[in-house]
Motif scaffolding. Structure first.
Motif, PDB file in Angstrom:
ATOM      1  N   GLY A 438       0.943  -1.203  -0.036  1.00 41.87           N
ATOM      2  CA  GLY A 438      -0.138  -0.190  -0.060  1.00 41.87           C
ATOM      3  C   GLY A 438       0.842   1.199  -0.144  1.00 41.87           C
ATOM      4  O   GLY A 438       2.159   1.090   0.005  1.00 41.87           O
ATOM      5  N   ASP A 439       0.239   2.401  -0.352  1.00 40.34           N
ATOM      6  CA  ASP A 439       1.119   3.987  -0.027  1.00 40.34           C
ATOM      7  C   ASP A 439       1.661   3.609   1.267  1.00 40.34           C
ATOM      8  O   ASP A 439       2.879   4.272   1.308  1.00 40.34           O
ATOM      9  CB  ASP A 439       0.045   4.575  -0.638  1.00 40.34           C
ATOM     10  CG  ASP A 439      -1.076   4.958   0.201  1.00 40.34           C
ATOM     11  OD1 ASP A 439      -1.717   3.859   0.669  1.00 40.34           O
ATOM     12  OD2 ASP A 439      -1.300   6.166   0.557  1.00 40.34           O
ATOM     13  N   GLY A 440       0.987   3.666   2.214  1.00 37.10           N
ATOM     14  CA  GLY A 440       1.644   3.936   3.574  1.00 37.10           C
ATOM     15  C   GLY A 440       2.767   2.823   3.838  1.00 37.10           C
ATOM     16  O   GLY A 440       3.820   3.225   4.207  1.00 37.10           O
ATOM     17  N   GLY A 441       2.526   1.493   3.862  1.00 37.92           N
ATOM     18  CA  GLY A 441       3.775   0.484   3.926  1.00 37.92           C
ATOM     19  C   GLY A 441       5.021   0.674   3.009  1.00 37.92           C
ATOM     20  O   GLY A 441       6.045   0.699   3.279  1.00 37.92           O
ATOM     21  N   VAL A 463       2.302  -0.694  -6.118  1.00 37.23           N
ATOM     22  CA  VAL A 463       1.779   0.226  -5.020  1.00 37.23           C
ATOM     23  C   VAL A 463       0.284   0.511  -5.046  1.00 37.23           C
ATOM     24  O   VAL A 463       0.202   1.032  -6.124  1.00 37.23           O
ATOM     25  CB  VAL A 463       2.933   1.350  -5.026  1.00 37.23           C
ATOM     26  CG1 VAL A 463       2.533   2.245  -3.695  1.00 37.23           C
ATOM     27  CG2 VAL A 463       4.071   0.940  -4.895  1.00 37.23           C
ATOM     28  N   PHE A 464      -0.250   0.241  -4.383  1.00 39.35           N
ATOM     29  CA  PHE A 464      -1.774   0.460  -4.438  1.00 39.35           C
ATOM     30  C   PHE A 464      -2.117   1.640  -3.542  1.00 39.35           C
ATOM     31  O   PHE A 464      -2.048   1.764  -2.217  1.00 39.35           O
ATOM     32  CB  PHE A 464      -2.385  -0.674  -3.747  1.00 39.35           C
ATOM     33  CG  PHE A 464      -2.516  -1.899  -4.654  1.00 39.35           C
ATOM     34  CD1 PHE A 464      -3.267  -2.244  -5.506  1.00 39.35           C
ATOM     35  CD2 PHE A 464      -1.450  -2.570  -4.433  1.00 39.35           C
ATOM     36  CE1 PHE A 464      -3.415  -3.335  -6.341  1.00 39.35           C
ATOM     37  CE2 PHE A 464      -1.350  -3.753  -5.296  1.00 39.35           C
ATOM     38  CZ  PHE A 464      -2.161  -4.228  -6.032  1.00 39.35           C
ATOM     39  N   ASN A 465      -2.091   2.882  -4.338  1.00 34.80           N
ATOM     40  CA  ASN A 465      -2.091   4.106  -3.731  1.00 34.80           C
ATOM     41  C   ASN A 465      -3.598   4.762  -3.420  1.00 34.80           C
ATOM     42  O   ASN A 465      -4.372   4.866  -4.255  1.00 34.80           O
ATOM     43  CB  ASN A 465      -1.544   5.008  -4.506  1.00 34.80           C
ATOM     44  CG  ASN A 465      -1.163   6.473  -3.804  1.00 34.80           C
ATOM     45  OD1 ASN A 465      -1.645   6.646  -2.755  1.00 34.80           O
ATOM     46  ND2 ASN A 465      -0.402   7.322  -4.322  1.00 34.80           N
ATOM     47  N   ASN A 466      -4.072   4.705  -2.175  1.00 36.66           N
ATOM     48  CA  ASN A 466      -5.289   5.215  -1.868  1.00 36.66           C
ATOM     49  C   ASN A 466      -5.105   6.435  -1.079  1.00 36.66           C
ATOM     50  O   ASN A 466      -6.095   6.906  -0.340  1.00 36.66           O
ATOM     51  CB  ASN A 466      -6.266   4.203  -1.288  1.00 36.66           C
ATOM     52  CG  ASN A 466      -5.767   3.424  -0.357  1.00 36.66           C
ATOM     53  OD1 ASN A 466      -4.597   3.961   0.441  1.00 36.66           O
ATOM     54  ND2 ASN A 466      -6.247   2.425   0.394  1.00 36.66           N
ATOM     55  N   ASN A 467      -3.972   7.038  -0.868  1.00 41.35           N
ATOM     56  CA  ASN A 467      -3.784   8.036  -0.066  1.00 41.35           C
ATOM     57  C   ASN A 467      -4.250   8.018   1.386  1.00 41.35           C
ATOM     58  O   ASN A 467      -4.819   9.021   2.095  1.00 41.35           O
ATOM     59  CB  ASN A 467      -4.177   9.409  -0.648  1.00 41.35           C
ATOM     60  CG  ASN A 467      -3.619   9.737  -2.005  1.00 41.35           C
ATOM     61  OD1 ASN A 467      -4.604   9.773  -2.992  1.00 41.35           O
ATOM     62  ND2 ASN A 467      -2.427   9.622  -1.850  1.00 41.35           N
ATOM     63  N   MET A 468      -4.046   6.863   1.901  1.00 41.15           N
ATOM     64  CA  MET A 468      -4.463   6.822   3.209  1.00 41.15           C
ATOM     65  C   MET A 468      -3.920   5.110   4.006  1.00 41.15           C
ATOM     66  O   MET A 468      -3.514   4.564   3.178  1.00 41.15           O
ATOM     67  CB  MET A 468      -5.978   6.942   3.684  1.00 41.15           C
ATOM     68  CG  MET A 468      -6.712   5.623   2.721  1.00 41.15           C
ATOM     69  SD  MET A 468      -8.652   5.672   3.234  1.00 41.15           S
ATOM     70  CE  MET A 468      -9.284   4.546   2.080  1.00 41.15           C
ATOM     71  N   TYR A 469      -4.108   5.735   5.253  1.00 41.65           N
ATOM     72  CA  TYR A 469      -3.668   4.061   5.907  1.00 41.65           C
ATOM     73  C   TYR A 469      -5.116   3.532   5.884  1.00 41.65           C
ATOM     74  O   TYR A 469      -5.727   3.432   6.953  1.00 41.65           O
ATOM     75  CB  TYR A 469      -3.270   4.304   7.460  1.00 41.65           C
ATOM     76  CG  TYR A 469      -1.840   4.956   7.496  1.00 41.65           C
ATOM     77  CD1 TYR A 469      -0.768   4.443   6.945  1.00 41.65           C
ATOM     78  CD2 TYR A 469      -1.589   6.129   8.245  1.00 41.65           C
ATOM     79  CE1 TYR A 469       0.449   4.847   6.928  1.00 41.65           C
ATOM     80  CE2 TYR A 469      -0.098   6.735   8.530  1.00 41.65           C
ATOM     81  CZ  TYR A 469       0.694   5.796   7.699  1.00 41.65           C
ATOM     82  OH  TYR A 469       2.302   6.368   7.984  1.00 41.65           O
ATOM     83  N   GLY A 470      -5.360   2.621   4.819  1.00 41.85           N
ATOM     84  CA  GLY A 470      -6.787   2.370   4.548  1.00 41.85           C
ATOM     85  C   GLY A 470      -7.243   1.347   5.670  1.00 41.85           C
ATOM     86  O   GLY A 470      -8.468   1.205   6.101  1.00 41.85           O
ATOM     87  N   THR A 471      -6.406   0.507   6.058  1.00 41.22           N
ATOM     88  CA  THR A 471      -6.921  -0.548   6.828  1.00 41.22           C
ATOM     89  C   THR A 471      -7.358  -0.184   8.272  1.00 41.22           C
ATOM     90  O   THR A 471      -8.516  -0.382   8.877  1.00 41.22           O
ATOM     91  CB  THR A 471      -5.730  -1.596   7.389  1.00 41.22           C
ATOM     92  OG1 THR A 471      -4.848  -1.791   6.363  1.00 41.22           O
ATOM     93  CG2 THR A 471      -6.160  -2.730   7.994  1.00 41.22           C
TER      94      THR A 471
END
Ligand SMILES: Cc1ncc(C[n+]2csc(CCOP(=O)(O)OP(=O)(O)O)c2C)c(N)n1
Ligand SMILES: [Mg+2]
Length: 553
Positions: A438-441, A463-471
């Motif tokens: 993810g973008d965070g990790g 890299v899966f970018n959703n601009n957040m700590y999605g989990t």
């Protein structure tokens, strides 16, 4: 080479000699003045590659990924308290994941110990609860004894990380060094009485189920597991993040016990009356918060480690054995498995229902990516992954059909995916290696992309970018709906970031764009980052943010 011999050399040279004797040719480091003699000894040893990284956390994840893939101990070199504290996430991961690792850390001069010298940390104390063993070498002449024991400890029994603290005065001094032989760890087998007990329980079983863990991989017993399952027609589940322990396309595969496990797989667990837990520590995630092995079930637990048996559940039969020895012995048992035919077929069918990937036009890009991976990747591709909700699609839809195709952190450590992929690529230079993050990790260890470029390690990173700590946003919406706090992230252009360190960077936001980017990546001989812009609203495989809000407010 002499298996045991005596030579005059420095403490630092003795460390390098031990690494050579272990037949390991990659070490991962951030340099420090405290252990310069070891670097100097490595300068003189051309058979060992030194991978210099950008952060000790990255070095430790690389070593961990290298060890998981190669099954040889991963080696890290770092300096004193500052390096030690930076790399401890990798030590913790190796501890939880039972991965052999030896970490050499510079330490202050023996005369300064205990005075809180420059960067001094009592390393034996600091690592006490996350390492298998932490030891300080106090006499140069004992270097071979302690380092050889460190390696043996790391790779025997339940493998794990060992820390070797090196006061700076023990490294440059010469001494007569005696080296012992390097022999494989013991491989205990079940006794006849234990096998009889297993036979008795299985003979009365109506719906037996195997849960296979990382120890099967460590013992290289994947084929023996297939033989056991086929001989007795027992369905097999993989424990958390050990999906490649058993071919997912096998008619006896019954699913993966992970995060957000599908109800069909939980149902299989519920219906089972005998559990054969093979080389798994029955972790919190595997057991779904210690809920699935209930009193009405019989438990046969086989593990290489005394402490693992009975730690979570008291077994009806607990056997200390090497996975390969134990599984082979169970395969030879004579049991009538005809009554289990329907059970195993039904539970495989139930698993198949959970991973059907039938693409619809309006599917999110995450799902399309999985379809492309399944279509385009060679079956022996090794995937690594980070921690985060982006991984849900991988866990739900990807099929691991061969051994040595998955490396992930059961510790759930963010920042793991890309550096672990570098370690795995060094272990398997001819395999395609794809890291998912993810973008965070990804950004937690992004600096290691430059390590990949400098050391010419060609991997593909998605890299899966959703601009957040999605989990965490998902959990927030479940427990504190609409109160968004601390989970949003700013905009980063990961494709441009990749280019800035000399890697190839491509940004995509449709399935078609991903397809062509991935095709290109597969033909590259350099590190490639494909940044996938994902829909923030699709917070998990099964839910949108709006759906969560509706359900929980
Ligand atoms: C080192 C570390 N810190 C914090 C966490 C807690 N945590 C788990 S998932 C997650 C968010 C992951 O975000 P990202 O990598 O962007 O993936 P996403 O969930 O958005 O797909 C966090 C903060 C963790 N697992 N590891
Ligand atoms: Mg994210």
């Amino acid at each position: 080479m002499n298996s045991s011999s005596t030579k005059t050399m420095t403490g630092a040279q003795a460390i390098v000699e031990c690494i050579k004797r272990e037949n390991i040719n990659k070490v991962f480091c951030v340099p420090g003045e405290s252990y310069l003699p070891v670097l100097d000894a490595l300068y003189d040893e051309t058979s060992i590659d030194v991978i210099t990284t950008r952060h000790e956390g990255g070095a430790a994840f690389m070593a961990e990924g290298y060890a998981k893939a190669s099954l040889k101990p991963g080696i890290v070199l770092a300096t004193r308290g500052v390096g030690a504290t930076n790399l401890s996430i990798g030590v913790h991961t190796a501890y939880q994941d039972s991965t052999p690792m030896v970490v050499f850390l510079g330490q202050v001069h023996s005369k300064f110990r205990g005075r809180e010298g420059f960067q001094e940390v009592d390393l034996e104390d600091y690592f006490h609860s996350i390492a298998k063993w932490a030891v300080e070498v106090r006499d140069t002449e004992r270097m071979p004894e302690i380092v050889q024991r460190a390696f043996r400890t790391a790779r025997s029994g339940r493998p794990g990380p060992v820390i070797v603290s090196l006061p700076e005065d023990v490294l440059p001094v010469e001494s007569e060094m005696s080296f012992g032989p390097v022999s494989p760890p013991p491989k205990p087998a079940p006794s006849g009485a234990e096998l009889n007990q297993i036979k008795k329980i299985l003979t009365n079983a109506k719906r037996p189920l195997i849960i296979a863990g990382g120890g099967v991989k460590a013992a290289q017993a994947e084929q023996e597991l297939i033989d056991l399952a086929e001989k007795h027609r027992i369905p097999v589940m993989a424990s958390f993040r050990r999906q490649d322990v058993f071919p997912n396309n096998h008619e006896l595969y019954a699913g993966h016990l992970g995060l957000g496990t599908h109800e069909n797989i939980i149902e299989t667990m519920k219906q089972a009356d005998v559990i054969l837990a093979l080389a798994t520590r029955l972790s919190e995630v595997t057991t779904q918060d210690y809920s699935i092995i209930t009193q009405d079930k019989k438990l046969i637990h086989l593990d290489i480690d005394y402490d693992t048996i009975g730690k979570v559940y008291m077994p009806d039969v607990g056997i200390v054995a090497d996975a390969r020895e134990g599984i082979s012995a169970m395969t030879k048992l004579d049991i009538d498995s005809a009554p289990w035919k329907l059970w195993s077929e039904t539970r495989h069918e139930a698993y198949l229902q959970t991973c059907k990937l039938e693409l619809q036009k309006n599917d999110v890009i995450n799902k399309k990516v999985m379809a492309t991976l399944l279509e385009k990747l060679p079956e022996d591709t090794l995937l690594t992954n980070d921690a985060g909700n982006f991984a849900g699609w991988l866990h739900s839809f990807y099929s691991f059909n061969q051994k040595h195709t998955y490396v992930g952190p059961t510790s759930g450590a963010m920042g793991y995916g890309m550096p672990a992929a570098l370690g795995a690529k060094l272990a398997f230079p001819n395999k395609t290696i794809v890291a998912l993050a993810g973008d965070g990790g990804f950004m937690m260890t992004v600096q290691e992309l430059e390590t990949a470029v400098r050391h010419d390690i060609p991997i593909i990173v998605l890299v899966f970018n959703n601009n957040m700590y999605g989990t965490i946003r998902m959990h927030q919406e479940m427990h504190y709906p609409k109160k968004v706090m601390a989970t949003d992230l700013g905009h980063v252009n990961f494709a441009e970031l990749a280019k800035s360190v000399g890697a190839l960077g491509i940004q995509v936001d449709t399935g078609e764009q991903f397809d062509s980017a991935f095709e290109k990546a597969l033909n590259e001989q350099q590190p490639v980052v494909i940044e996938i812009i994902t829909d923030k609203e699709q917070i998990s495989v099964t839910s949108t943010i709006d759906q969560l809000r509706e359900k929980h407010s």
